[in-house]
Design a protein around this motif. Structure first.
Motif, mmCIF file in Angstrom:
data_model
loop_
_atom_site.group_PDB
_atom_site.id
_atom_site.type_symbol
_atom_site.label_atom_id
_atom_site.label_comp_id
_atom_site.label_asym_id
_atom_site.label_seq_id
_atom_site.Cartn_x
_atom_site.Cartn_y
_atom_site.Cartn_z
ATOM 1 N N TRP A 43 9.086 3.345 29.391
ATOM 2 C CA TRP A 43 10.146 2.391 28.825
ATOM 3 C C TRP A 43 10.003 2.263 27.348
ATOM 4 N N ALA A 44 11.036 2.598 26.516
ATOM 5 C CA ALA A 44 11.090 2.602 25.220
ATOM 6 C C ALA A 44 11.747 1.123 24.794
ATOM 7 N N LYS A 45 10.859 0.334 23.976
ATOM 8 C CA LYS A 45 11.340 -0.726 23.358
ATOM 9 C C LYS A 45 11.940 -0.435 21.870
ATOM 10 N N LEU A 46 13.455 -0.592 21.665
ATOM 11 C CA LEU A 46 14.268 0.154 20.800
ATOM 12 C C LEU A 46 14.345 -1.059 19.880
ATOM 13 N N GLU A 47 13.355 -0.935 18.783
ATOM 14 C CA GLU A 47 13.348 -1.893 17.696
ATOM 15 C C GLU A 47 14.516 -1.598 16.486
ATOM 16 N N GLY A 48 14.940 -0.268 16.687
ATOM 17 C CA GLY A 48 15.955 -0.170 15.571
ATOM 18 C C GLY A 48 17.343 -0.632 16.000
ATOM 19 N N HIS A 49 17.327 -1.576 16.938
ATOM 20 C CA HIS A 49 18.381 -2.631 17.120
ATOM 21 C C HIS A 49 18.225 -3.795 16.275
ATOM 22 N N ASN A 50 17.186 -3.952 15.844
ATOM 23 C CA ASN A 50 17.015 -5.017 14.750
ATOM 24 C C ASN A 50 17.967 -4.460 13.361
ATOM 25 N N PRO A 51 18.253 -5.426 12.500
ATOM 26 C CA PRO A 51 19.171 -4.969 11.678
ATOM 27 C C PRO A 51 18.425 -3.795 10.729
ATOM 28 N N GLY A 52 17.045 -3.936 10.168
ATOM 29 C CA GLY A 52 16.407 -3.093 9.548
ATOM 30 C C GLY A 52 15.319 -2.114 10.340
ATOM 31 N N GLY A 53 14.860 -2.709 11.474
ATOM 32 C CA GLY A 53 13.999 -2.234 12.024
ATOM 33 C C GLY A 53 13.064 -2.968 12.354
ATOM 34 N N ILE A 54 11.729 -2.457 12.936
ATOM 35 C CA ILE A 54 10.780 -3.525 13.695
ATOM 36 C C ILE A 54 10.014 -4.341 12.640
ATOM 37 N N LYS A 55 10.056 -3.818 11.326
ATOM 38 C CA LYS A 55 9.531 -4.937 10.305
ATOM 39 C C LYS A 55 10.220 -6.073 9.670
ATOM 40 N N ASP A 56 11.541 -6.135 10.255
ATOM 41 C CA ASP A 56 12.224 -7.241 10.034
ATOM 42 C C ASP A 56 11.259 -8.422 10.592
ATOM 43 N N ARG A 57 10.659 -8.439 11.826
ATOM 44 C CA ARG A 57 9.897 -9.269 12.383
ATOM 45 C C ARG A 57 8.753 -10.035 11.511
#
Length: 370
Positions: A43-57
């Motif tokens: 299972w791939a968690k698609l953090e590219g669906h955040n506006p800028g990527g995982i580091k938006d968090r």
């Protein structure tokens, strides 16, 4: 309102008043071929669906915690070193909370990324020469210190050593629990060490037997290899971030640029879900685990970003031909070494001995320091 419309509204994301509201709740996608052909996969968690990527968090979280503690005054400047993705997150956080953002990078940043960061209102400051010991990364950090000294009141998140960078990923971990229930193996790239530590810490509350697999790049010092040239950005390091939780890892894999490019392009062709260097490296390792572990093992792999910023590198044939990155399909299995100091790796390699290079006497020749 028609009942059909009400049904759509209850299942849709809520309207957002700021860009921060669209960060998180990213999807997971089943990945099998070309890595497996027998029903296995991950299972791939698609953090590219955040506006800028995982580091938006972590960008939002680190900034908000600093404001809460009084370390960051209203409207004060933010200054940080970045290879790209955190820069996007800090630009977003600066817009949300009203802070000017200066991002220190190096000539390796993709031109598209520089243009995007400037479009989002950030100032991009590019260092000209690498540090003779710490490379571009240390040169960027030294420039950050100069900018902070020149502007009293400016604040640096210090993503490499800030524990808020770790706790920022607790919501992501809880999303995985809600989406997958049980996670047996977590596969993450490692750069600052934030998401590997933060996600695994929470997942182990639900499954104490969770295995954490770290993915690094050749030429990175994080897990005890000597520093070397690194074409891949977004993972790896030439310093030793304190956020890396060495004790949490069960094994580490080093992946090279041609292997990551092959995987990125296969993911794009087969699943319409790909990303940059980290995605390729993580996908390669997660696919191998899916082939070799028992079929009931539930594997979650974190894909930190999407493909858009890599059109001039990973997905550009001219760039890839120039750097001899094409037509290098990875081996079926990684090489194995018993200890990170055994030899310098130059292709996909696995090691089940994970130690902190700063404290491991067998790696004293590296002169490891934080």
């Amino acid at each position: 309102m028609p009942s059909s419309a009400r049904l759509v509204l209850t299942s849709a994301a809520a309207p957002c008043h700021t860009p921060a509201g669209v960060v998180g709740n990213t999807p997971v996608l089943w990945i099998d071929q070309p890595f497996t052909s027998d029903g296995r996969g991950f299972w791939a968690k698609l953090e590219g669906h955040n506006p800028g990527g995982i580091k938006d968090r972590p960008a939002l979280h680190m900034l908000e915690r600093a404001r809460d503690r009084g370390e960051l005054a209203a409207g004060a400047p933010i200054v940080e070193s970045t290879s790209g993705t955190l820069g996007l997150g800090l630009a977003l956080a600066g817009i949300v909370h009203g802070h000017p953002v200066t991002l220190v990078t190096d000539p390796g940043m993709e031109p598209m990324m520089v243009h995007m960061l400037r479009a989002y209102g950030a100032t991009v400051d590019t260092v000209a020469e690498p540090d003779p010991i710490g490379g571009w990364q240390e040169a960027r950090r030294r420039r950050v210190r100069e900018l902070l000294d020149a502007e009293p009141g400016a604040w640096c998140p210090d993503q490499y050593h800030n524990p808020d960078n770790v706790t920022a990923y607790e919501p992501l971990a809880m999303e995985l629990v809600a989406q997958l229930g049980r996670v047996d193996v977590l596969v993450t790239s490692v750069g600052t060490g934030g998401h590997s530590a933060g996600i695994s810490r929470v997942l182990r509350r639900y499954n104490p037997q969770l295995r954490l697999v770290g993915v690094d790049t050749a030429g990175s010092t994080i897990f005890g290899q000597p520093a070397g040239p690194r074409l891949m950005r977004g993972l790896g390091s030439s310093i030793y971030p304190r956020n890396v939780d060495y004790a949490a890892f069960d094994e580490v894999h080093w992946v090279t640029a041609p292997e990551a490019v092959w995987t990125c392009r296969e993911l794009a062709t087969g699943h319409y879900a790909s990303g940059g260097w980290s995605v390729g490296a993580v996908g390669l390792v997660a696919g191998w685990l899916a082939r070799t572990l028992s079929p009931e093992t539930r594997i979650a792999a974190i894909f930190p970003d999407g493909p858009q910023r890599y059109f001039d590198t990973v997905y550009n044939d001219t760039f890839c031909h120039t750097h001899n990155l094409l037509d290098h399909a990875p081996a079926e299995h990684p090489d194995q070494i018993a200890h990170p100091g055994e030899r310098i790796v130059d292709r996909w390699t696995r090691c089940t001995t994970v130690t902190d290079p700063v404290t491991d006497p067998r790696l004293a020749h590296l002169g490891a320091r934080r």
